[in-house]
Motif scaffolding. Sequence first.
Motif, PDB file in Angstrom:
ATOM      1  N   HIS A   1      11.134   9.259   5.853  1.00 52.27           N
ATOM      2  CA  HIS A   1      11.241   8.458   7.024  1.00 52.27           C
ATOM      3  C   HIS A   1       9.920   7.743   7.107  1.00 52.27           C
ATOM      4  O   HIS A   1       9.685   6.558   7.455  1.00 52.27           O
ATOM      5  CB  HIS A   1      11.570   9.125   8.130  1.00 52.27           C
TER       6      HIS A   1
ATOM      7  N   SER B   1       8.673   5.455   4.684  1.00 52.44           N
ATOM      8  CA  SER B   1       9.323   4.230   4.409  1.00 52.44           C
ATOM      9  C   SER B   1       8.918   3.100   5.685  1.00 52.44           C
ATOM     10  O   SER B   1       8.783   1.875   5.410  1.00 52.44           O
ATOM     11  CB  SER B   1      10.654   4.399   4.716  1.00 52.44           C
TER      12      SER B   1
ATOM     13  N   ASP C   1       2.893   1.194   5.466  1.00 51.29           N
ATOM     14  CA  ASP C   1       2.474   0.287   4.522  1.00 51.29           C
ATOM     15  C   ASP C   1       1.070   0.232   4.129  1.00 51.29           C
ATOM     16  O   ASP C   1       0.430  -0.829   4.727  1.00 51.29           O
ATOM     17  CB  ASP C   1       3.274  -1.125   4.725  1.00 51.29           C
TER      18      ASP C   1
ATOM     19  N   LEU D   1       6.550   4.497  -1.571  1.00 51.29           N
ATOM     20  CA  LEU D   1       8.141   5.090  -1.546  1.00 51.29           C
ATOM     21  C   LEU D   1       8.863   4.099  -2.429  1.00 51.29           C
ATOM     22  O   LEU D   1       9.051   2.946  -2.117  1.00 51.29           O
ATOM     23  CB  LEU D   1       9.011   5.117  -0.244  1.00 51.29           C
TER      24      LEU D   1
ATOM     25  N   GLU E   1       7.831   8.274  -5.713  1.00 54.11           N
ATOM     26  CA  GLU E   1       6.649   7.437  -5.110  1.00 54.11           C
ATOM     27  C   GLU E   1       5.726   6.804  -6.201  1.00 54.11           C
ATOM     28  O   GLU E   1       5.818   7.315  -7.558  1.00 54.11           O
ATOM     29  CB  GLU E   1       5.794   8.652  -4.238  1.00 54.11           C
TER      30      GLU E   1
ATOM     31  N   GLN F   1      11.438  -6.379   9.030  1.00 54.86           N
ATOM     32  CA  GLN F   1      11.891  -5.328   8.421  1.00 54.86           C
ATOM     33  C   GLN F   1      13.348  -5.177   8.020  1.00 54.86           C
ATOM     34  O   GLN F   1      13.750  -4.727   7.085  1.00 54.86           O
ATOM     35  CB  GLN F   1      11.839  -4.166   9.476  1.00 54.86           C
TER      36      GLN F   1
END
Length: 456
Positions: free
Chosen positions: A53, A56, A59, A66, A80, A340
């Motif tokens: 989580h 994800s 950034d 990921l 990864e 997103q």
Amino acid sequence: MERYKVVRTLSSSFCTTCALVEDQWTGKRYFTKTLFLSNATKIHIHQFRMEIHVLSLMDDPYIPHLIDVIEEADQIMIIETLIPGKTWMKMTEEKRQFRLKKRWILELMHLLENLHAHGFLYMDLKLENVMVYQDHVFLIDFNACLPVGSVQVYMSSPSNQTPESLTQKRKEVSTDIYALGVMLKPFYKLSLYRLWCLKCTRKNAKKRFRTMRSARFYFLLAGHIRKGMCLLLFILSVFFYNILFFQSAPQDLIHDYQLQHHQIQGGIQEKTQRLLSEWIVQNRLRKEVLSNEENASFFLEQSIFSRSQSIVSYLLENIPESMQKKMPLQIQLAHWITQQEHSYDASLLIRSLQAIQEEKDIFNKGLHILVVEQLLLEKEIILEKEGRLLLENIHKSWTINEIQENKELFKEVACIHAEYLLFLRSREIQTSSLPQAFIESFQKEETFMKLFELFN
């Protein structure tokens, strides 16, 4: 699972295995972590999913990205990006007089602050989880993360546990600050940094630094104060430095950026991410700088090419709205990068492709179509027939001479276009062939030819 071939097992425990794998489709190597459900407790499963989580959401060019998550009946695998550096622990073992660079510590604090901004605590800060690669700090292993305000600690190392970790008290940002102080204290025996570490590691959480921003400020302050230097002189020096710096002409600033960008090793996107992150950490891209139209346009273009959501968001927040109206295509691309959801406005996408088709500057045209096609691939968007025809015409418009003049950029453009066409074919969509200019220009490039072979 057959897509990823294990090259070497890196570590193994009763419920997890970490390995180096190779993607059989692209030849790229990745880091994988596998959780075996039959041996794992509910806590292990919970924290493993927590790591997925967190990665994800984040950034940042200095944490693992990921790539994929594969779930099967008996195991879960995280794939990864591979960071081929050394941990701080390994570096201290290899060199007895090893000294941490101040810049590394500032980069680490920036990574932790970014994590806190997403609402999570790291909870397992130690030398083994901090890596250095190409003289930059990377943070790895996010399986101990907790939401800010959690009362229960599930996984953390005993060496850096805070007093409140053993109680049911709320865990705040000061918990990670305590672990940072514990980790750095052995490196500073007699200096102002030692006092800073002592402040970080106060048993009473209210007496520590309350935010990573304040911890970073006092860390910088300790580095600037020397024998007899008073705080007033320090503030004045920073004040005059800022006046001199922000009076620099836009051309000087852009030239300085381009010079540094040229000196960094690596791919264009990777170099752009790294340099923009550094400049943001160093406050070189503040609102005062981005209020200049030339600066705003140039650095927004660079942020779009970096494809980093956090960097693009920073530029959008700091460029005045009046200037954003003057560059609609760049703003639309920027919003798509930060978006997103996988939904999109088909008519707006068509208009964007039409605008790209009409661009005169070859480099910008290549940059923009690269970003658009990366987003199409990433969000698995299937263009309608009109959009596919526009995309085909754009790619057929390049001449071999134009490609050769910007070869590093167009190599990425060609590979991404090939991947997108393969994606469309996997969805049983009829596609055009690869442009002949790409085939002739990159017939000696291994990555492109591997993709080209899949067309036959």
